[in-house]
Design a protein around this motif. Sequence first.
Motif, PDB file in Angstrom:
ATOM      1  N   ALA A  31     -24.984  -8.346  -1.294  1.00 17.01           N
ATOM      2  CA  ALA A  31     -23.291  -8.516  -1.821  1.00 17.01           C
ATOM      3  C   ALA A  31     -23.274  -6.860  -0.364  1.00 17.01           C
ATOM      4  CB  ALA A  31     -23.424  -6.801  -3.073  1.00 17.01           C
ATOM      5  N   TYR A  32     -22.376  -6.839   0.091  1.00 18.10           N
ATOM      6  CA  TYR A  32     -21.865  -6.536   0.748  1.00 18.10           C
ATOM      7  C   TYR A  32     -20.787  -5.392   0.590  1.00 18.10           C
ATOM      8  CZ  TYR A  32     -24.311  -9.795   3.977  1.00 18.10           C
ATOM      9  OH  TYR A  32     -25.894 -10.266   4.326  1.00 18.10           O
ATOM     10  N   TYR A  33     -20.537  -4.057   0.684  1.00 21.13           N
ATOM     11  CA  TYR A  33     -19.656  -3.326   0.595  1.00 21.13           C
ATOM     12  C   TYR A  33     -19.073  -2.645   1.384  1.00 21.13           C
ATOM     13  CZ  TYR A  33     -22.053  -3.790  -4.557  1.00 21.13           C
ATOM     14  OH  TYR A  33     -22.124  -4.213  -5.093  1.00 21.13           O
ATOM     15  N   GLN A  34     -18.231  -1.707   1.632  1.00 21.31           N
ATOM     16  CA  GLN A  34     -17.442  -0.924   2.007  1.00 21.31           C
ATOM     17  C   GLN A  34     -16.883  -0.191   1.636  1.00 21.31           C
ATOM     18  OE1 GLN A  34     -13.760  -2.776   4.342  1.00 21.31           O
ATOM     19  NE2 GLN A  34     -15.055  -3.665   5.850  1.00 21.31           N
ATOM     20  N   SER A  35     -17.449   1.341   2.089  1.00 20.50           N
ATOM     21  CA  SER A  35     -16.943   2.674   1.407  1.00 20.50           C
ATOM     22  C   SER A  35     -15.887   2.929   2.400  1.00 20.50           C
ATOM     23  CB  SER A  35     -18.440   3.284   1.487  1.00 20.50           C
ATOM     24  OG  SER A  35     -18.223   4.691   1.348  1.00 20.50           O
ATOM     25  N   LYS A  36     -15.174   4.041   1.728  1.00 24.41           N
ATOM     26  CA  LYS A  36     -14.171   4.581   2.704  1.00 24.41           C
ATOM     27  C   LYS A  36     -13.721   5.928   1.694  1.00 24.41           C
ATOM     28  CE  LYS A  36      -9.626   4.367   4.328  1.00 24.41           C
ATOM     29  NZ  LYS A  36      -8.576   3.713   5.189  1.00 24.41           N
ATOM     30  N   ALA A 154     -13.647  -9.877 -12.874  1.00 26.57           N
ATOM     31  CA  ALA A 154     -13.678  -8.795 -12.928  1.00 26.57           C
ATOM     32  C   ALA A 154     -13.539  -7.696 -14.116  1.00 26.57           C
ATOM     33  CB  ALA A 154     -14.146  -8.192 -11.950  1.00 26.57           C
ATOM     34  N   PHE A 155     -14.696  -6.910 -14.863  1.00 27.61           N
ATOM     35  CA  PHE A 155     -14.399  -6.108 -16.203  1.00 27.61           C
ATOM     36  C   PHE A 155     -14.618  -4.630 -15.514  1.00 27.61           C
ATOM     37  CE2 PHE A 155     -15.832  -9.904 -17.795  1.00 27.61           C
ATOM     38  CZ  PHE A 155     -15.204 -10.318 -18.883  1.00 27.61           C
ATOM     39  N   LYS A 156     -13.469  -4.052 -16.429  1.00 25.97           N
ATOM     40  CA  LYS A 156     -13.136  -2.208 -15.961  1.00 25.97           C
ATOM     41  C   LYS A 156     -14.201  -1.535 -17.157  1.00 25.97           C
ATOM     42  CE  LYS A 156     -10.144   0.946 -15.263  1.00 25.97           C
ATOM     43  NZ  LYS A 156      -8.355   1.672 -15.502  1.00 25.97           N
ATOM     44  N   ALA A 157     -14.932  -0.543 -16.529  1.00 26.40           N
ATOM     45  CA  ALA A 157     -15.804   0.109 -17.690  1.00 26.40           C
ATOM     46  C   ALA A 157     -15.522   1.930 -16.086  1.00 26.40           C
ATOM     47  CB  ALA A 157     -17.262  -0.675 -17.556  1.00 26.40           C
ATOM     48  N   THR A 158     -15.558   2.760 -17.593  1.00 29.57           N
ATOM     49  CA  THR A 158     -14.916   4.070 -17.116  1.00 29.57           C
ATOM     50  C   THR A 158     -16.181   4.799 -17.801  1.00 29.57           C
ATOM     51  OG1 THR A 158     -14.134   4.564 -18.720  1.00 29.57           O
ATOM     52  CG2 THR A 158     -12.822   3.854 -16.688  1.00 29.57           C
ATOM     53  N   GLU A 197     -14.698  11.621 -12.840  1.00 28.91           N
ATOM     54  CA  GLU A 197     -13.988   9.932 -13.859  1.00 28.91           C
ATOM     55  C   GLU A 197     -14.507   9.098 -12.218  1.00 28.91           C
ATOM     56  OE1 GLU A 197     -11.907   8.041 -16.673  1.00 28.91           O
ATOM     57  OE2 GLU A 197     -10.471   8.680 -14.730  1.00 28.91           O
ATOM     58  N   VAL A 198     -15.155   8.169 -13.520  1.00 26.73           N
ATOM     59  CA  VAL A 198     -15.648   6.962 -12.414  1.00 26.73           C
ATOM     60  C   VAL A 198     -15.230   5.925 -12.882  1.00 26.73           C
ATOM     61  CG1 VAL A 198     -18.035   5.755 -10.914  1.00 26.73           C
ATOM     62  CG2 VAL A 198     -18.502   8.008 -12.075  1.00 26.73           C
ATOM     63  N   THR A 199     -14.492   5.200 -12.267  1.00 24.13           N
ATOM     64  CA  THR A 199     -14.036   3.860 -12.447  1.00 24.13           C
ATOM     65  C   THR A 199     -14.390   2.821 -11.182  1.00 24.13           C
ATOM     66  OG1 THR A 199     -12.259   4.619 -12.816  1.00 24.13           O
ATOM     67  CG2 THR A 199     -11.629   2.265 -12.808  1.00 24.13           C
ATOM     68  N   ALA A 200     -15.162   1.135 -12.496  1.00 23.24           N
ATOM     69  CA  ALA A 200     -16.474   0.749 -12.102  1.00 23.24           C
ATOM     70  C   ALA A 200     -15.104  -0.523 -12.713  1.00 23.24           C
ATOM     71  CB  ALA A 200     -17.777   0.579 -12.323  1.00 23.24           C
ATOM     72  N   TRP A 201     -15.346  -2.053 -11.800  1.00 24.45           N
ATOM     73  CA  TRP A 201     -14.455  -3.582 -12.094  1.00 24.45           C
ATOM     74  C   TRP A 201     -16.626  -4.047 -11.527  1.00 24.45           C
ATOM     75  CZ3 TRP A 201     -10.657  -4.751 -14.266  1.00 24.45           C
ATOM     76  CH2 TRP A 201      -9.046  -3.820 -14.100  1.00 24.45           C
ATOM     77  N   TYR A 202     -17.356  -4.870 -12.939  1.00 22.03           N
ATOM     78  CA  TYR A 202     -17.946  -5.511 -12.691  1.00 22.03           C
ATOM     79  C   TYR A 202     -17.654  -6.944 -13.106  1.00 22.03           C
ATOM     80  CZ  TYR A 202     -18.294  -5.235 -17.700  1.00 22.03           C
ATOM     81  OH  TYR A 202     -18.060  -5.408 -19.007  1.00 22.03           O
ATOM     82  N   THR A 203     -18.482  -8.384 -12.889  1.00 22.14           N
ATOM     83  CA  THR A 203     -18.539  -9.451 -13.210  1.00 22.14           C
ATOM     84  C   THR A 203     -19.860  -9.773 -13.779  1.00 22.14           C
ATOM     85  OG1 THR A 203     -18.613 -11.847 -12.408  1.00 22.14           O
ATOM     86  CG2 THR A 203     -19.278 -10.207 -10.752  1.00 22.14           C
ATOM     87  N   GLU A 224     -16.829  -2.562  -7.526  1.00 19.50           N
ATOM     88  CA  GLU A 224     -16.359  -2.256  -7.237  1.00 19.50           C
ATOM     89  C   GLU A 224     -15.895  -0.460  -7.563  1.00 19.50           C
ATOM     90  OE1 GLU A 224     -10.849  -1.706  -7.107  1.00 19.50           O
ATOM     91  OE2 GLU A 224     -11.718  -3.968  -6.432  1.00 19.50           O
ATOM     92  N   VAL A 225     -15.827   0.599  -6.787  1.00 20.87           N
ATOM     93  CA  VAL A 225     -16.059   1.585  -7.829  1.00 20.87           C
ATOM     94  C   VAL A 225     -15.455   3.188  -7.471  1.00 20.87           C
ATOM     95  CG1 VAL A 225     -17.706   3.264  -7.591  1.00 20.87           C
ATOM     96  CG2 VAL A 225     -18.690   1.199  -8.571  1.00 20.87           C
ATOM     97  N   HIS A 226     -14.593   3.080  -7.978  1.00 24.73           N
ATOM     98  CA  HIS A 226     -13.995   4.550  -7.941  1.00 24.73           C
ATOM     99  C   HIS A 226     -13.614   5.665  -8.332  1.00 24.73           C
ATOM    100  CE1 HIS A 226     -10.757   1.883  -5.851  1.00 24.73           C
ATOM    101  NE2 HIS A 226     -11.083   1.402  -6.975  1.00 24.73           N
ATOM    102  N   GLU A 227     -14.398   6.652  -7.070  1.00 23.87           N
ATOM    103  CA  GLU A 227     -14.457   8.246  -8.377  1.00 23.87           C
ATOM    104  C   GLU A 227     -14.463   9.119  -7.383  1.00 23.87           C
ATOM    105  OE1 GLU A 227     -18.611  11.262  -8.627  1.00 23.87           O
ATOM    106  OE2 GLU A 227     -18.833   8.372  -8.627  1.00 23.87           O
TER     107      GLU A 227
END
Length: 287
Positions: A31-36, A154-158, A197-203, A224-227
Amino acid sequence: MKTNIISVVVVAIVLFFTTKITAQKDFQGKAYYQSKTTMDMNFGGRQMSEERKKEIAERMKSMLEKTYTLSFNKSESMYKEDEKLEAPGQGGGRGGRFSAMMGAANGPQYKNIKDSIFLQENELLGKNFLVNDKLTPLEWKMTGETKQIGQYTAFKATAMRAPSAISLAGPRGPRRANNDQASTDDKDKPEEPKMIEVTAWYTMQIPVNQGPGKYWGLPGLILEVHEGNTSILCTKIEINSDQIETIKKPSKGKKVTQAEYDKITKEKMEEMSERFRGGRRGGGRRN
């Protein structure tokens, strides 16, 4: 009622693909990711022109925008930053000094979910360290929300996570409350760390408990991750490709736990910060 039926259908489809993938003997992928990471360009209210802000942002770009590759199988993963050449002049000046004060070059990151092993090669001011620790799980909460990311449902988890000791300290030591009415003793006390808070989307279409960086533990690959001010987005996935590399455990450097490495990094950051401020105080206009 209609919403419940749709949810059941979605889960059924996901389970179908999950079973199909899991049945494959040597399941592996990339899996290839971009972090910003966004940065507050106000610098504590300091007056600065928009042109100057843009110049600093450009110099910091190599630190704030990165690409990574996650190689994984059913139990292991290796997360590496992609190598890239810096443009001439990039990373120099104040941006380069800031990078030096951060003091660390993070190497490949290995996770073994089955054996709860975390390994990472790091370089800190010319010294090599091997962080050797147990995986620290996050207490994920499923929200029931879904969205489509490319061809994947994708499903959301926090989850809530405490900031690291390094991020709390920063280059100038622990942050303190800004309260003129507070007593001297209160001012000397560091602020209580605020949970992030960490928000993640997983499949579940890719049935591995893996994800980018230290994010893991969900019933499917994290896309996908947002922190805080950082976002990590998956841009491409390869499953059972002939070009998948063998996952090898990192082994270079002095073995330390994560807590020990954080302590060493914090001390070095504070030491370099003192040198930097001392150099500025000792400088001046020469005739």
